[in-house]
Design an enzyme around this catalytic site. Structure first.
Site, PDB file in Angstrom:
ATOM      1  N   LYS A  42       0.809  -1.210   0.000  1.00  0.00           N
ATOM      2  CA  LYS A  42       0.000   0.000   0.000  1.00  0.00           C
ATOM      3  C   LYS A  42       0.844   1.263   0.000  1.00  0.00           C
ATOM      4  O   LYS A  42       0.388   2.334  -0.363  1.00  0.00           O
ATOM      5  CB  LYS A  42      -0.881   0.036   1.270  1.00  0.00           C
ATOM      6  CG  LYS A  42      -1.855  -1.077   1.398  1.00  0.00           C
ATOM      7  CD  LYS A  42      -2.553  -0.961   2.776  1.00  0.00           C
ATOM      8  CE  LYS A  42      -3.305  -2.211   3.076  1.00  0.00           C
ATOM      9  NZ  LYS A  42      -3.782  -2.231   4.488  1.00  0.00           N
ATOM     10  N   GLY A  43       2.088   1.137   0.467  1.00  0.00           N
ATOM     11  CA  GLY A  43       2.903   2.310   0.779  1.00  0.00           C
ATOM     12  C   GLY A  43       3.034   3.370  -0.296  1.00  0.00           C
ATOM     13  O   GLY A  43       3.146   4.554   0.008  1.00  0.00           O
ATOM     14  N   GLU A  98       7.864   3.004  -5.792  1.00  0.00           N
ATOM     15  CA  GLU A  98       7.951   2.427  -4.444  1.00  0.00           C
ATOM     16  C   GLU A  98       8.105   3.562  -3.427  1.00  0.00           C
ATOM     17  O   GLU A  98       8.675   4.618  -3.738  1.00  0.00           O
ATOM     18  CB  GLU A  98       9.151   1.455  -4.420  1.00  0.00           C
ATOM     19  CG  GLU A  98       9.531   0.887  -3.073  1.00  0.00           C
ATOM     20  CD  GLU A  98       8.514  -0.069  -2.461  1.00  0.00           C
ATOM     21  OE1 GLU A  98       7.343   0.328  -2.351  1.00  0.00           O
ATOM     22  OE2 GLU A  98       8.903  -1.181  -2.055  1.00  0.00           O
ATOM     23  N   ASP A  99       7.615   3.327  -2.225  1.00  0.00           N
ATOM     24  CA  ASP A  99       7.732   4.355  -1.182  1.00  0.00           C
ATOM     25  C   ASP A  99       9.159   4.435  -0.639  1.00  0.00           C
ATOM     26  O   ASP A  99       9.779   5.492  -0.620  1.00  0.00           O
ATOM     27  CB  ASP A  99       6.726   4.098  -0.038  1.00  0.00           C
ATOM     28  CG  ASP A  99       6.765   2.656   0.494  1.00  0.00           C
ATOM     29  OD1 ASP A  99       7.575   1.835   0.008  1.00  0.00           O
ATOM     30  OD2 ASP A  99       5.976   2.345   1.406  1.00  0.00           O
ATOM     31  N   ASP A 102      14.589  -0.223   1.687  1.00  0.00           N
ATOM     32  CA  ASP A 102      15.294  -0.472   2.940  1.00  0.00           C
ATOM     33  C   ASP A 102      16.417  -1.475   2.661  1.00  0.00           C
ATOM     34  O   ASP A 102      17.510  -1.093   2.279  1.00  0.00           O
ATOM     35  CB  ASP A 102      14.262  -0.981   3.951  1.00  0.00           C
ATOM     36  CG  ASP A 102      14.792  -1.047   5.370  1.00  0.00           C
ATOM     37  OD1 ASP A 102      15.944  -0.674   5.593  1.00  0.00           O
ATOM     38  OD2 ASP A 102      14.056  -1.485   6.269  1.00  0.00           O
ATOM     39  N   LYS A 130      17.202   3.976   2.386  1.00  0.00           N
ATOM     40  CA  LYS A 130      18.069   3.979   3.572  1.00  0.00           C
ATOM     41  C   LYS A 130      19.383   3.334   3.146  1.00  0.00           C
ATOM     42  O   LYS A 130      19.519   2.103   3.212  1.00  0.00           O
ATOM     43  CB  LYS A 130      17.432   3.171   4.698  1.00  0.00           C
ATOM     44  CG  LYS A 130      16.150   3.782   5.245  1.00  0.00           C
ATOM     45  CD  LYS A 130      15.610   2.921   6.377  1.00  0.00           C
ATOM     46  CE  LYS A 130      14.253   3.375   6.836  1.00  0.00           C
ATOM     47  NZ  LYS A 130      13.622   2.417   7.760  1.00  0.00           N
ATOM     48  N   PHE A 151      13.106   4.491  11.550  1.00  0.00           N
ATOM     49  CA  PHE A 151      11.780   4.101  11.082  1.00  0.00           C
ATOM     50  C   PHE A 151      10.933   5.355  10.918  1.00  0.00           C
ATOM     51  O   PHE A 151      10.768   6.130  11.847  1.00  0.00           O
ATOM     52  CB  PHE A 151      11.119   3.115  12.044  1.00  0.00           C
ATOM     53  CG  PHE A 151       9.968   2.391  11.402  1.00  0.00           C
ATOM     54  CD1 PHE A 151      10.188   1.229  10.670  1.00  0.00           C
ATOM     55  CD2 PHE A 151       8.679   2.897  11.494  1.00  0.00           C
ATOM     56  CE1 PHE A 151       9.131   0.580  10.041  1.00  0.00           C
ATOM     57  CE2 PHE A 151       7.621   2.249  10.875  1.00  0.00           C
ATOM     58  CZ  PHE A 151       7.846   1.083  10.153  1.00  0.00           C
ATOM     59  N   VAL A 152      10.437   5.557   9.712  1.00  0.00           N
ATOM     60  CA  VAL A 152       9.670   6.779   9.429  1.00  0.00           C
ATOM     61  C   VAL A 152       8.246   6.440   9.007  1.00  0.00           C
ATOM     62  O   VAL A 152       7.983   5.349   8.488  1.00  0.00           O
ATOM     63  CB  VAL A 152      10.356   7.637   8.338  1.00  0.00           C
ATOM     64  CG1 VAL A 152      11.624   8.277   8.861  1.00  0.00           C
ATOM     65  CG2 VAL A 152      10.648   6.826   7.076  1.00  0.00           C
TER      66      VAL A 152
END
Ligand code: IMP
Length: 188
Positions: A42-43, A98-99, A102, A130, A151-152
């Site tokens: 969903k991001g 993509e959001d 990581d 990141k 973590f955001v």
């Protein structure tokens, strides 16, 4: 005020300026082509909806839902596609939106999976990365911001399905203890 929410990392106006910049580069690069935007749910839903409205070229859309599982503190790289594309991407110019990247494992898996379907081209647009966490390096042609390993939440990113609708990107005060738990429970 919810004390889970910490400092603002990226303000709304900086996100919006970056979205315009990315959209302008994409519009330029795909001039004369018909672009297929693939959002990873969903991001990416908020980023994708802002980005696509800044594009000056014709685009089509599709979405996938993916989930990564593993043990320990980081995603184990076992990715499952929970909802696949509706359309055939063979011969199409595909841009995955993509959001956040990581470990990079999710996108690596999706890219390899898509490559097998023989698109004309495949590139990635990610709002955040990141760099210190990347385990599976992947080329991101259109990148918004490199951020520290915190973590955001906000602008589509959630913690336990909360905070996706925040207009800025904000640090979460508590770090989700187990990454695999996070990926299963909190993402998408
Ligand atoms: P990876 O690159 O395979 O490790 O996983 C990336 C996914 O993990 C993203 O699409 C998010 O759903 C989730 N994720 C990683 N970092 C964060 C964060 O800081 N906030 C919210 N979700 C995150």
């Amino acid at each position: 005020m919810d004390n889970e929410i910490g400092d603002v990392m990226i303000a709304e106006e900086d996100i919006q300026a970056k979205v315009k910049q990315l959209a302008s580069a994409i519009s330029n690069d795909y001039q004369g082509k018909e672009l297929m935007l693939v959002g990873i749910l969903k991001g990416a839903f908020i980023f994708l909806s802002d980005l696509c409205r800044e594009l000056s070229i014709p685009v089509k859309f599709d979405f996938i839902v993916a989930s990564s599982y593993g043990s320990g503190k980081k995603s184990g790289g076992v990715v499952r596609i929970l909802k696949d594309l509706d359309v055939d991407i063979k011969g199409k110019d595909v841009l995955i939106v993509e959001d956040i990247v990581d470990s990079g494992l999710t996108l690596n898996y999706i890219c390899k999976n898509f490559q097998a379907r023989q698109p004309a081209s495949i590139e990635i647009c990610a709002l955040l990365r990141k760099p210190d966490d990347v385990r599976s390096p992947i080329e991101i042609k259109y990148l918004g911001f490199d951020i520290p390993s915190e973590f955001v939440v906000g602008y589509g990113l959630d913690y336990a399905e909360k905070y996706r609708n925040r207009k800025d990107i904000t640090v979460l005060n508590k770090t989700p203890g187990n990454y695999s738990e996070k990926t299963q429970t909190f993402r998408r």
